[in-house]
Design a protein around this motif. Structure first.
Motif, PDB file in Angstrom:
ATOM      1  N   MET A  47       1.252  28.000  47.393  1.00  0.00           N
ATOM      2  CA  MET A  47       2.548  28.067  46.718  1.00  0.00           C
ATOM      3  C   MET A  47       3.018  26.684  46.260  1.00  0.00           C
ATOM      4  N   GLY A  48       2.371  25.635  46.759  1.00  0.00           N
ATOM      5  CA  GLY A  48       2.763  24.287  46.378  1.00  0.00           C
ATOM      6  C   GLY A  48       4.003  23.785  47.097  1.00  0.00           C
ATOM      7  N   LYS A  49       4.291  24.369  48.238  1.00  0.00           N
ATOM      8  CA  LYS A  49       5.454  23.937  49.025  1.00  0.00           C
ATOM      9  C   LYS A  49       5.105  22.679  49.811  1.00  0.00           C
ATOM     10  N   GLY A  50       6.132  21.980  50.250  1.00  0.00           N
ATOM     11  CA  GLY A  50       5.950  20.714  50.944  1.00  0.00           C
ATOM     12  C   GLY A  50       5.777  20.856  52.447  1.00  0.00           C
ATOM     13  N   ALA A  51       5.597  19.704  53.083  1.00  0.00           N
ATOM     14  CA  ALA A  51       5.363  19.645  54.525  1.00  0.00           C
ATOM     15  C   ALA A  51       6.564  20.136  55.318  1.00  0.00           C
ATOM     16  N   ASP A  52       7.774  19.870  54.835  1.00  0.00           N
ATOM     17  CA  ASP A  52       8.972  20.326  55.547  1.00  0.00           C
ATOM     18  C   ASP A  52       9.033  21.840  55.596  1.00  0.00           C
ATOM     19  N   LEU A  56       6.466  23.867  55.413  1.00  0.00           N
ATOM     20  CA  LEU A  56       5.392  24.312  56.302  1.00  0.00           C
ATOM     21  C   LEU A  56       5.775  24.139  57.769  1.00  0.00           C
ATOM     22  N   LEU A  57       6.324  22.987  58.132  1.00  0.00           N
ATOM     23  CA  LEU A  57       6.724  22.764  59.527  1.00  0.00           C
ATOM     24  C   LEU A  57       7.772  23.773  59.980  1.00  0.00           C
ATOM     25  N   GLY A  58       8.646  24.191  59.073  1.00  0.00           N
ATOM     26  CA  GLY A  58       9.654  25.187  59.414  1.00  0.00           C
ATOM     27  C   GLY A  58       9.073  26.574  59.606  1.00  0.00           C
ATOM     28  N   ALA A  59       7.901  26.813  59.044  1.00  0.00           N
ATOM     29  CA  ALA A  59       7.291  28.144  59.114  1.00  0.00           C
ATOM     30  C   ALA A  59       6.255  28.281  60.229  1.00  0.00           C
ATOM     31  N   LEU A  60       5.732  27.172  60.725  1.00  0.00           N
ATOM     32  CA  LEU A  60       4.684  27.227  61.758  1.00  0.00           C
ATOM     33  C   LEU A  60       5.268  27.609  63.108  1.00  0.00           C
TER      34      LEU A  60
END
Length: 161
Positions: free
Chosen positions: A36-41, A43-47
């Motif tokens: 999706m081209g989303k950033g690290a922030d 991703l960290l919120g979803a893990l």
């Protein structure tokens, strides 16, 4: 919540099952987030916490793209799934990747067959039924969509029973 409940039971099998599920979800999340081209922030919120691999390690590996995921998951039961995820990041299909993630979780559950007593055989049995239901949905949806039977077969999850 599942990790906390598994910890309360004191069952190593249940703790391992939850960790495998969390690792599968985190790998799926990393691949989908990168696609999706989303950033690290984001991703960290979803893990999720509670897997064998820390969310920070997954996020760091995802920052390196496909190579980072291959390296992080290369020594785990998700090695093949990470390879398929790397292909999915090149705009490949997600179907093989999803199947390999599910099969890796199923491989963990296959160990429950050799346990004569306790919660492991019951959890393995219930998970095997879930896999059968998933396969039934894949079969029925594939047939109704007119998908070639060989393609449908390639999407079916492994059943360990």
């Amino acid at each position: 919540d599942m990790a906390a409940l598994a910890e309360e039971t004191g069952s190593a099998f249940l703790r391992g099952y939850v960790a495998v599920q969390v690792d599968a979800v985190n790998l799926r999340t990393a691949v989908r987030t990168l696609r999706m081209g989303k950033g690290a922030d984001f991703l960290l919120g979803a893990l999720l916490e509670g897997g064998d691999l820390a969310p920070d390690a997954v996020a760091k590996a995802a920052a390196s793209g496909a190579a980072g995921l291959r390296e992080l998951y290369g020594a785990t039961r998700f090695r093949d799934a990470a390879e398929a995820g790397a292909e999915a990041l090149k705009d490949g299909p997600l179907t093989a990747f999803e199947k390999l993630c599910d099969d890796a979780v199923g491989d963990y559950l296959a160990g429950a067959q050799s346990v004569p007593f306790g919660e492991a055989p019951l959890v393995g049995y219930l998970a095997a039924r879930e896999t059968e239901y998933t396969n039934l949905r894949i079969l029925l949806m594939g047939r109704s969509a007119g998908i070639d039977p060989q393609v449908i077969r390639s999407r079916l999850r492994k059943s360990y029973v």
